[in-house]
Design a protein around this motif. Structure first.
Motif, PDB file in Angstrom:
ATOM      1  N   VAL A 117     153.750  88.709  12.360  1.00 16.49           N
ATOM      2  CA  VAL A 117     154.053  89.686  11.315  1.00 16.49           C
ATOM      3  C   VAL A 117     154.868  90.839  11.897  1.00 16.49           C
ATOM      4  CG1 VAL A 117     152.001  89.119   9.972  1.00 16.49           C
ATOM      5  CG2 VAL A 117     151.926  91.016  11.614  1.00 16.49           C
ATOM      6  N   VAL A 176     146.503  92.108   8.229  1.00 13.07           N
ATOM      7  CA  VAL A 176     147.924  92.053   7.887  1.00 13.07           C
ATOM      8  C   VAL A 176     148.416  90.623   8.069  1.00 13.07           C
ATOM      9  CG1 VAL A 176     150.210  93.006   8.330  1.00 13.07           C
ATOM     10  CG2 VAL A 176     148.183  94.441   8.656  1.00 13.07           C
ATOM     11  N   LYS A 177     148.689  89.950   6.953  1.00 15.86           N
ATOM     12  CA  LYS A 177     149.136  88.560   6.975  1.00 15.86           C
ATOM     13  C   LYS A 177     150.624  88.426   6.708  1.00 15.86           C
ATOM     14  CE  LYS A 177     144.688  86.748   5.357  1.00 15.86           C
ATOM     15  NZ  LYS A 177     144.017  85.929   4.312  1.00 15.86           N
ATOM     16  N   ASN A 178     151.238  89.465   6.123  1.00 15.25           N
ATOM     17  CA  ASN A 178     152.643  89.421   5.758  1.00 15.25           C
ATOM     18  C   ASN A 178     153.363  90.663   6.286  1.00 15.25           C
ATOM     19  OD1 ASN A 178     152.457  87.015   3.943  1.00 15.25           O
ATOM     20  ND2 ASN A 178     151.132  88.391   2.763  1.00 15.25           N
ATOM     21  N   ASP A 179     154.691  90.578   6.368  1.00 20.19           N
ATOM     22  CA  ASP A 179     155.480  91.711   6.833  1.00 20.19           C
ATOM     23  C   ASP A 179     155.296  92.914   5.918  1.00 20.19           C
ATOM     24  OD1 ASP A 179     156.394  89.926   8.710  1.00 20.19           O
ATOM     25  OD2 ASP A 179     158.401  89.706   7.849  1.00 20.19           O
ATOM     26  N   GLN A 185     157.058  96.532   4.753  1.00 15.65           N
ATOM     27  CA  GLN A 185     158.348  97.201   4.745  1.00 15.65           C
ATOM     28  C   GLN A 185     158.249  98.633   5.271  1.00 15.65           C
ATOM     29  OE1 GLN A 185     159.743  96.876   0.697  1.00 15.65           O
ATOM     30  NE2 GLN A 185     160.448  94.771   0.986  1.00 15.65           N
ATOM     31  N   PRO A 211     143.976  90.460   1.995  1.00 12.19           N
ATOM     32  CA  PRO A 211     145.097  90.772   2.888  1.00 12.19           C
ATOM     33  C   PRO A 211     145.694  92.143   2.567  1.00 12.19           C
ATOM     34  CG  PRO A 211     145.828  89.312   1.159  1.00 12.19           C
ATOM     35  CD  PRO A 211     144.344  89.448   0.979  1.00 12.19           C
ATOM     36  N   LYS A 270     148.057  94.885   1.384  1.00 14.75           N
ATOM     37  CA  LYS A 270     149.111  94.938   0.375  1.00 14.75           C
ATOM     38  C   LYS A 270     149.683  96.349   0.326  1.00 14.75           C
ATOM     39  CE  LYS A 270     147.053  91.324  -2.516  1.00 14.75           C
ATOM     40  NZ  LYS A 270     146.511  90.987  -3.867  1.00 14.75           N
TER      41      LYS A 270
END
Length: 253
Positions: free
Chosen positions: A174, A188-191, A193, A202, A204
């Motif tokens: 990530v 934290v599973k996703n990038d 910004q 997860p 958000k």
């Protein structure tokens, strides 16, 4: 200033003003630069076949506290500050002014930028990349194996000025973009910004961090944090931040 019980390799290069405490070991191919202080029961330059380079350089004016272990093959900039029982594995690049809290574990093949601060019990998995002026609070965990156990390691990337609150978990690969903030206990599973506050499992995005205010003073913006918090940073860095703030203020006016 080398304690008589310390064991120093004859091939180690020890500069002026270096202090080495009781029962510490400095191995071969180590260069400890001037005015560095190494506490008791440390092991510096521990050899490993995983090191791409047998040499270890420890920058000037560093403070390495008791029971730290630093492997061969890394390059450490000036002014490193460690707590106790810190481990830095091979092939790591640690820039100037980094702080590593007690029991921090840097698992090798990692990079850490200037003046980044890791609190106690932070684990940094192999191939992680951490930028400059980052804050990682206690028990933050950077993982690197998408399908454990495997050889396909993908360390997280944390860009400059990010803040990751206590007990957060970053999954392999990530990216936290610059100036993002992760709330305590997040996964934290996703990038994430730039400039986003993210939290949860997860994690958000919640909002732009620049809308947040200090709890005890709603008139003061919490972020960018460098506009309000300067303790422990060099004067030239603080002046550069102040200069940026003035330019922004004049532009708004």
């Amino acid at each position: 200033m080398i304690h008589p019980t310390a064991l120093i390799s004859s091939s180690a290069q020890i500069d002026e003003g270096v202090e080495i405490g009781p029962y510490s070991i400095v191995h071969e191919n180590v260069h400890i630069k001037r005015d560095t202080k190494i506490g008791a029961f440390c092991e510096v330059g521990l050899q490993t076949p995983l090191a791409k380079n047998a040499r270890l350089v420890v920058g000037a004016n560093s403070v390495i506290r008791s029971h730290a272990v630093i492997y061969s093959g890394s390059e450490i900039g000036d002014g490193l500050q460690t707590g106790h029982n810190v481990c830095i594995r091979e092939n790591s690049l640690i820039c100037e002014g980094v702080q590593l809290g007690s029991r921090t574990d840097i698992q090798g093949d990692c990079s850490i930028g200037e003046h980044t601060k890791l609190h106690a019990d932070v684990h940094v998995g192999k191939k992680s990349k951490i930028g400059s002026f980052v804050w990682l609070f206690p028990e933050v965990l950077l993982t690197n194996d998408p399908m454990p156990p495997s050889e396909d390691l993908k360390g997280p990337i944390i860009e400059d000025y990010c803040v990751v609150a206590s007990k957060s978990l970053l999954l392999p690969g990530v990216t936290l973009s610059a100036n993002s903030v992760i709330g305590a206990g997040s996964v934290v599973k996703n990038d994430i910004q730039e400039w986003k506050l993210a939290m949860g499992n997860p994690a958000k995005p919640i909002c732009d961090v620049r809308v947040l205010r200090m709890p005890d003073n709603p008139k003061e913006k919490a972020y960018p944090w460098r506009m309000r918090f300067h303790r422990g940073y060099p004067e030239d860095v603080i002046k550069s931040w102040s200069s940026i703030a003035k330019r922004r203020h004049n532009k708004i006016d």
